[in-house]
Scaffold this motif. Structure first.
Motif, PDB file in Angstrom:
ATOM      1  N   LEU A 110       0.827  -1.206   0.000  1.00 24.06           N
ATOM      2  CA  LEU A 110       0.000   0.000   0.000  1.00 24.06           C
ATOM      3  C   LEU A 110       0.863   1.259   0.000  1.00 24.06           C
ATOM      4  O   LEU A 110       0.545   2.249  -0.672  1.00 24.06           O
ATOM      5  CB  LEU A 110      -0.935  -0.016   1.218  1.00 24.06           C
ATOM      6  CG  LEU A 110      -2.059   1.022   1.260  1.00 24.06           C
ATOM      7  CD1 LEU A 110      -2.916   0.961   0.000  1.00 24.06           C
ATOM      8  CD2 LEU A 110      -2.935   0.812   2.497  1.00 24.06           C
ATOM      9  N   LEU A 111       1.951   1.235   0.748  1.00 21.10           N
ATOM     10  CA  LEU A 111       2.878   2.372   0.783  1.00 21.10           C
ATOM     11  C   LEU A 111       3.496   2.636  -0.586  1.00 21.10           C
ATOM     12  O   LEU A 111       3.620   3.791  -1.010  1.00 21.10           O
ATOM     13  CB  LEU A 111       3.987   2.127   1.819  1.00 21.10           C
ATOM     14  CG  LEU A 111       3.625   2.371   3.284  1.00 21.10           C
ATOM     15  CD1 LEU A 111       4.753   1.914   4.190  1.00 21.10           C
ATOM     16  CD2 LEU A 111       3.324   3.846   3.530  1.00 21.10           C
ATOM     17  N   ARG A 112       3.893   1.581  -1.275  1.00 15.62           N
ATOM     18  CA  ARG A 112       4.496   1.737  -2.602  1.00 15.62           C
ATOM     19  C   ARG A 112       3.499   2.374  -3.586  1.00 15.62           C
ATOM     20  O   ARG A 112       3.843   3.298  -4.333  1.00 15.62           O
ATOM     21  CB  ARG A 112       4.965   0.377  -3.135  1.00 15.62           C
ATOM     22  CG  ARG A 112       6.310  -0.087  -2.587  1.00 15.62           C
ATOM     23  CD  ARG A 112       6.856  -1.279  -3.375  1.00 15.62           C
ATOM     24  NE  ARG A 112       5.988  -2.446  -3.245  1.00 15.62           N
ATOM     25  CZ  ARG A 112       6.136  -3.361  -2.285  1.00 15.62           C
ATOM     26  NH1 ARG A 112       7.090  -3.236  -1.383  1.00 15.62           N
ATOM     27  NH2 ARG A 112       5.324  -4.410  -2.241  1.00 15.62           N
ATOM     28  N   LYS A 113       2.274   1.858  -3.578  1.00 17.75           N
ATOM     29  CA  LYS A 113       1.258   2.386  -4.488  1.00 17.75           C
ATOM     30  C   LYS A 113       0.938   3.857  -4.169  1.00 17.75           C
ATOM     31  O   LYS A 113       0.754   4.675  -5.069  1.00 17.75           O
ATOM     32  CB  LYS A 113      -0.016   1.546  -4.397  1.00 17.75           C
ATOM     33  CG  LYS A 113       0.131   0.147  -4.988  1.00 17.75           C
ATOM     34  CD  LYS A 113      -1.137  -0.667  -4.806  1.00 17.75           C
ATOM     35  CE  LYS A 113      -0.984  -2.062  -5.411  1.00 17.75           C
ATOM     36  NZ  LYS A 113      -2.195  -2.900  -5.190  1.00 17.75           N
ATOM     37  N   THR A 114       0.881   4.167  -2.880  1.00 19.55           N
ATOM     38  CA  THR A 114       0.589   5.541  -2.462  1.00 19.55           C
ATOM     39  C   THR A 114       1.686   6.499  -2.912  1.00 19.55           C
ATOM     40  O   THR A 114       1.420   7.579  -3.447  1.00 19.55           O
ATOM     41  CB  THR A 114       0.429   5.610  -0.926  1.00 19.55           C
ATOM     42  OG1 THR A 114      -0.589   4.701  -0.508  1.00 19.55           O
ATOM     43  CG2 THR A 114       0.058   7.025  -0.485  1.00 19.55           C
ATOM     44  N   LEU A 115       2.936   6.097  -2.702  1.00 18.05           N
ATOM     45  CA  LEU A 115       4.068   6.938  -3.089  1.00 18.05           C
ATOM     46  C   LEU A 115       4.098   7.171  -4.595  1.00 18.05           C
ATOM     47  O   LEU A 115       4.339   8.294  -5.060  1.00 18.05           O
ATOM     48  CB  LEU A 115       5.379   6.301  -2.629  1.00 18.05           C
ATOM     49  CG  LEU A 115       6.665   7.078  -2.980  1.00 18.05           C
ATOM     50  CD1 LEU A 115       6.643   8.468  -2.360  1.00 18.05           C
ATOM     51  CD2 LEU A 115       7.903   6.313  -2.531  1.00 18.05           C
ATOM     52  N   GLU A 116       3.835   6.129  -5.356  1.00 17.17           N
ATOM     53  CA  GLU A 116       3.830   6.260  -6.822  1.00 17.17           C
ATOM     54  C   GLU A 116       2.763   7.263  -7.279  1.00 17.17           C
ATOM     55  O   GLU A 116       3.019   8.100  -8.148  1.00 17.17           O
ATOM     56  CB  GLU A 116       3.576   4.882  -7.464  1.00 17.17           C
ATOM     57  CG  GLU A 116       4.752   3.931  -7.341  1.00 17.17           C
ATOM     58  CD  GLU A 116       4.394   2.503  -7.742  1.00 17.17           C
ATOM     59  OE1 GLU A 116       3.214   2.281  -8.126  1.00 17.17           O
ATOM     60  OE2 GLU A 116       5.255   1.613  -7.656  1.00 17.17           O
ATOM     61  N   LEU A 117       1.582   7.178  -6.668  1.00 16.12           N
ATOM     62  CA  LEU A 117       0.500   8.087  -7.054  1.00 16.12           C
ATOM     63  C   LEU A 117       0.799   9.523  -6.631  1.00 16.12           C
ATOM     64  O   LEU A 117       0.518  10.478  -7.364  1.00 16.12           O
ATOM     65  CB  LEU A 117      -0.820   7.616  -6.434  1.00 16.12           C
ATOM     66  CG  LEU A 117      -2.088   8.341  -6.898  1.00 16.12           C
ATOM     67  CD1 LEU A 117      -2.211   8.290  -8.425  1.00 16.12           C
ATOM     68  CD2 LEU A 117      -3.320   7.728  -6.256  1.00 16.12           C
ATOM     69  N   LEU A 118       1.396   9.680  -5.443  1.00 11.47           N
ATOM     70  CA  LEU A 118       1.769  11.020  -4.974  1.00 11.47           C
ATOM     71  C   LEU A 118       2.778  11.678  -5.912  1.00 11.47           C
ATOM     72  O   LEU A 118       2.687  12.874  -6.220  1.00 11.47           O
ATOM     73  CB  LEU A 118       2.344  10.942  -3.555  1.00 11.47           C
ATOM     74  CG  LEU A 118       1.360  10.674  -2.412  1.00 11.47           C
ATOM     75  CD1 LEU A 118       2.096  10.462  -1.104  1.00 11.47           C
ATOM     76  CD2 LEU A 118       0.366  11.817  -2.271  1.00 11.47           C
ATOM     77  N   MET A 119       3.749  10.907  -6.369  1.00 15.92           N
ATOM     78  CA  MET A 119       4.755  11.436  -7.300  1.00 15.92           C
ATOM     79  C   MET A 119       4.126  11.767  -8.648  1.00 15.92           C
ATOM     80  O   MET A 119       4.461  12.788  -9.269  1.00 15.92           O
ATOM     81  CB  MET A 119       5.878  10.411  -7.484  1.00 15.92           C
ATOM     82  CG  MET A 119       6.661  10.125  -6.212  1.00 15.92           C
ATOM     83  SD  MET A 119       7.641  11.530  -5.648  1.00 15.92           S
ATOM     84  CE  MET A 119       8.968  11.498  -6.836  1.00 15.92           C
ATOM     85  N   LEU A 120       3.211  10.909  -9.088  1.00 18.46           N
ATOM     86  CA  LEU A 120       2.554  11.103 -10.381  1.00 18.46           C
ATOM     87  C   LEU A 120       1.763  12.420 -10.410  1.00 18.46           C
ATOM     88  O   LEU A 120       1.749  13.129 -11.415  1.00 18.46           O
ATOM     89  CB  LEU A 120       1.619   9.925 -10.665  1.00 18.46           C
ATOM     90  CG  LEU A 120       0.840   9.966 -11.986  1.00 18.46           C
ATOM     91  CD1 LEU A 120       1.785   9.830 -13.167  1.00 18.46           C
ATOM     92  CD2 LEU A 120      -0.208   8.862 -12.007  1.00 18.46           C
ATOM     93  N   ILE A 121       1.136  12.753  -9.282  1.00 14.11           N
ATOM     94  CA  ILE A 121       0.338  13.975  -9.205  1.00 14.11           C
ATOM     95  C   ILE A 121       1.189  15.174  -8.785  1.00 14.11           C
ATOM     96  O   ILE A 121       1.054  16.274  -9.318  1.00 14.11           O
ATOM     97  CB  ILE A 121      -0.834  13.790  -8.205  1.00 14.11           C
ATOM     98  CG1 ILE A 121      -1.749  12.655  -8.661  1.00 14.11           C
ATOM     99  CG2 ILE A 121      -1.634  15.088  -8.066  1.00 14.11           C
ATOM    100  CD1 ILE A 121      -2.807  12.279  -7.641  1.00 14.11           C
ATOM    101  N   GLY A 122       2.069  14.960  -7.820  1.00 17.57           N
ATOM    102  CA  GLY A 122       2.788  16.063  -7.186  1.00 17.57           C
ATOM    103  C   GLY A 122       3.782  16.803  -8.062  1.00 17.57           C
ATOM    104  O   GLY A 122       3.793  18.041  -8.097  1.00 17.57           O
ATOM    105  N   ILE A 123       4.618  16.083  -8.795  1.00 15.50           N
ATOM    106  CA  ILE A 123       5.660  16.733  -9.602  1.00 15.50           C
ATOM    107  C   ILE A 123       5.065  17.618 -10.707  1.00 15.50           C
ATOM    108  O   ILE A 123       5.473  18.777 -10.856  1.00 15.50           O
ATOM    109  CB  ILE A 123       6.629  15.685 -10.178  1.00 15.50           C
ATOM    110  CG1 ILE A 123       7.419  15.030  -9.029  1.00 15.50           C
ATOM    111  CG2 ILE A 123       7.583  16.319 -11.187  1.00 15.50           C
ATOM    112  CD1 ILE A 123       8.320  13.898  -9.456  1.00 15.50           C
TER     113      ILE A 123
END
Length: 329
Positions: free
Chosen positions: A286-299
């Motif tokens: 769950l942490l990996r998926k969350t981090l990937e989505l945060l990076m996808l939106i955040g940058i």
């Protein structure tokens, strides 16, 4: 408790977050042109000032309550006992916060011109405590949270267009803003009975709860200082006009940040449940998926805001706020 779909909760939370973005995108262009930078600055200074006392009232209770209640969500008796203990601690910290607020207002005479505004905005602290909205999040009831949020925002939007008509109406704007953000918590007093009975109790088990609450409070203290100290300091050192310019940039940035951070509130209850079960494989996945989505939106959000800061400020605030482009970037 029937385990709810993370995908469904994520979609509901995205809808809620989008409504929290669309609402200020509709209201702020109107408000900024009616109240102008000086009165916008007054309201935002008051909001920044109140955030410190809101922090004292909440300590780290919201995050702690979500974590603890999620772990016992399947046991109604344990859930009611734990919720009542945390709610009672929150009542006590809220009383302390209001006492400190009263002392501050009586001690610092420079705040006299903001007193009525601050008192109006301080009601959000009481609504937040009585509502105990953390229980809805712990039970993953994002459907109710989303519908309730949308309903109160639409109602607040109507009230804003009716009652905020010129520069002198900034107190009305402050009251409607409180109603929009916190008024719905009153409905929780009746709604949360479907999960468990939450009452005030003197059996709070302070020693058990207070240490983890204080540890989380340190994190929230850092976040509050980071997000509010700049507006407060600017209000003390400069005029309401400068606060209006800077806080407009701050508000726009906060809207963008909500999109990026909204996912965390969806996964927190599920993460707590996995942790209670010591299921570290699911936690890491769950942490990996969350981090990937945060990076996808955040940058892209950061890059786009920097490149289009002038255009964003002009659309949201109008030409009177064009100086906010640089602090936004």
């Amino acid at each position: 408790m029937k385990q709810k779909s993370l995908k469904k909760n994520s979609i509901l939370n995205v809808i809620k977050t989008l409504s929290s973005i669309i609402f200020p995108l509709i209201t702020f262009p109107y408000i900024s042109r009616v109240l102008l930078p000086t009165n916008v600055g007054k309201v935002n200074f008051g909001s920044s000032f109140i955030s410190y006392f809101s922090m004292i009232a909440s300590l780290g209770i919201t995050t702690y309550a979500i974590r603890e209640c999620s772990a016992v969500s399947n046991d109604k008796e344990k859930l009611g006992k734990k919720s009542s203990e945390i709610f009672s601690i929150n009542i006590c910290t809220t009383i302390v916060a209001y006492l400190l607020l009263a002392i501050t207002l009586m001690t610092f005479r420079k705040l006299d011109v903001y007193r009525t505004l601050i008192i109006i905005q301080s009601t959000s602290i009481l609504f937040m405590t009585l509502g105990a909205d953390w229980l809805n999040t712990a039970m993953e009831d994002f459907k109710y949270i989303t519908i309730r949020t949308l309903a109160f925002q639409v109602l607040s939007l109507i009230l804003m267009f009716i009652f905020v008509r010129d520069q002198t109406d900034y107190l009305k704007y402050a009251a409607i803003s409180v109603f929009s953000a916190s008024g719905a918590n009153i409905a929780n007093i009746f709604y949360r009975k479907r999960f468990c009975k939450v009452t005030f109790t003197f059996d709070m088990q302070w020693k058990k709860h207070f240490k983890p609450i204080l540890l989380l409070f340190v994190m929230i203290l850092a976040q509050t200082i980071f997000s509010s100290a700049d507006v407060t300091m600017l209000g003390i050192m400069r005029s309401d006009y400068e606060v209006g310019i800077y806080s407009t940039a701050h508000k726009i940035e906060n809207i963008i940040s909500q999109v990026v951070s909204s996912l965390a509130w969806v996964v927190m209850p599920r993460m707590s449940a996995y942790y209670a079960e010591r299921d570290y494989e699911k936690i890491n996945d769950l942490l990996r998926k969350t981090l990937e989505l945060l990076m996808l939106i955040g940058i892209p959000a950061v890059a786009g805001t920097c490149m289009l800061s002038k255009e964003i400020v002009t659309i949201v605030g109008g030409n009177n706020f064009i100086e906010a482009a640089l602090p936004l970037s």
